[in-house]
Design an enzyme around this catalytic site. Structure first.
Site, PDB file in Angstrom:
ATOM      1  N   GLY A   9      -4.161  -9.226   2.341  1.00  0.00           N
ATOM      2  CA  GLY A   9      -3.299  -8.508   2.192  1.00  0.00           C
ATOM      3  C   GLY A   9      -2.270  -9.380   2.373  1.00  0.00           C
ATOM      4  O   GLY A   9      -2.713 -10.148   1.197  1.00  0.00           O
ATOM      5  N   CYS A  10      -0.837  -9.631   2.101  1.00  0.00           N
ATOM      6  CA  CYS A  10      -0.202 -11.452   1.841  1.00  0.00           C
ATOM      7  C   CYS A  10      -0.443 -12.274   2.874  1.00  0.00           C
ATOM      8  O   CYS A  10      -1.300 -12.123   4.279  1.00  0.00           O
ATOM      9  CB  CYS A  10       1.417 -10.333   2.868  1.00  0.00           C
ATOM     10  N   PHE A  11      -0.992 -13.224   2.081  1.00  0.00           N
ATOM     11  CA  PHE A  11      -1.806 -14.299   2.400  1.00  0.00           C
ATOM     12  C   PHE A  11      -0.708 -15.550   3.888  1.00  0.00           C
ATOM     13  O   PHE A  11      -1.728 -15.871   4.364  1.00  0.00           O
ATOM     14  CB  PHE A  11      -2.353 -15.172   1.331  1.00  0.00           C
ATOM     15  N   CYS A 154       5.823 -10.396   6.702  1.00  0.00           N
ATOM     16  CA  CYS A 154       4.608 -10.150   6.192  1.00  0.00           C
ATOM     17  C   CYS A 154       4.555  -8.987   7.079  1.00  0.00           C
ATOM     18  O   CYS A 154       4.880  -8.728   7.989  1.00  0.00           O
ATOM     19  CB  CYS A 154       3.689 -11.173   6.763  1.00  0.00           C
TER      20      CYS A 154
END
Length: 163
Positions: A9-11, A154
């Site tokens: 997902g969102c890094f 995030c």
């Protein structure tokens, strides 16, 4: 030192989570698994490159095992989601383990099978396990993003979604 690469997902949140693990010496956010050289964040978000947002983890195998990193990976996101994590939708948010060695491949496959057999998931594991392609480091403003911006952003933390 050894290298491991994960897409969950969102890094930003994935990077922060891996940095908290004892034995991880560095973590960098970037892009892997696509067909464009040197992609930018804008390119990846436009869905034309095929890259996933990933974190490349450098770790000391004498202090932390790849198995421990895998356990953290499974817990930090919902591996049953396809091309999304929480409200973040798109192929760049796919769940993927990019292995660097045959041993990492074997351990990743084994851990995925154990997770599936464990009975705690309501849906099948969607995580891909693939050879590590080129890692393209993301722009500097993405590195340690949550540290630089107060940790607010995030959607990391949706691990229970498929359970």
């Amino acid at each position: 030192m050894a290298t491991a690469t994960f897409g969950a997902g969102c890094f930003w949140g994935v990077e922060a989570a891996f940095r908290r693990i004892e034995g991880v010496t560095d973590a960098a956010v970037g892009y892997s698994g696509g067909h464009t050289d040197n992609p930018t964040y804008r390119d990846v978000c436009a869905h034309g490159t095929g890259h996933a947002e990933v974190v490349q983890v450098e770790y000391d195998p004498a202090r932390v095992t790849f198995d421990t990193l895998l356990e953290a990976f499974w817990e930090m996101h919902d591996p049953t989601q396809v091309n999304r994590q929480g409200p973040d939708v798109g192929d760049q948010y796919r769940s993927v383990i990019f292995f660097h060695t045959p041993e990492q491949e074997e351990k990743a496959v084994r851990s995925k099978k154990a997770l599936e057999a464990g009975g705690s998931l309501r849906r099948p594991v969607a995580t891909a396990i693939q050879p590590a392609p080129t890692f393209w480091r993301a722009e500097d403003y993405h590195q340690r993003y949550l540290e630089k911006n107060g940790g607010a952003a995030c959607s990391l933390g949706h691990a229970g979604g498929g359970r």
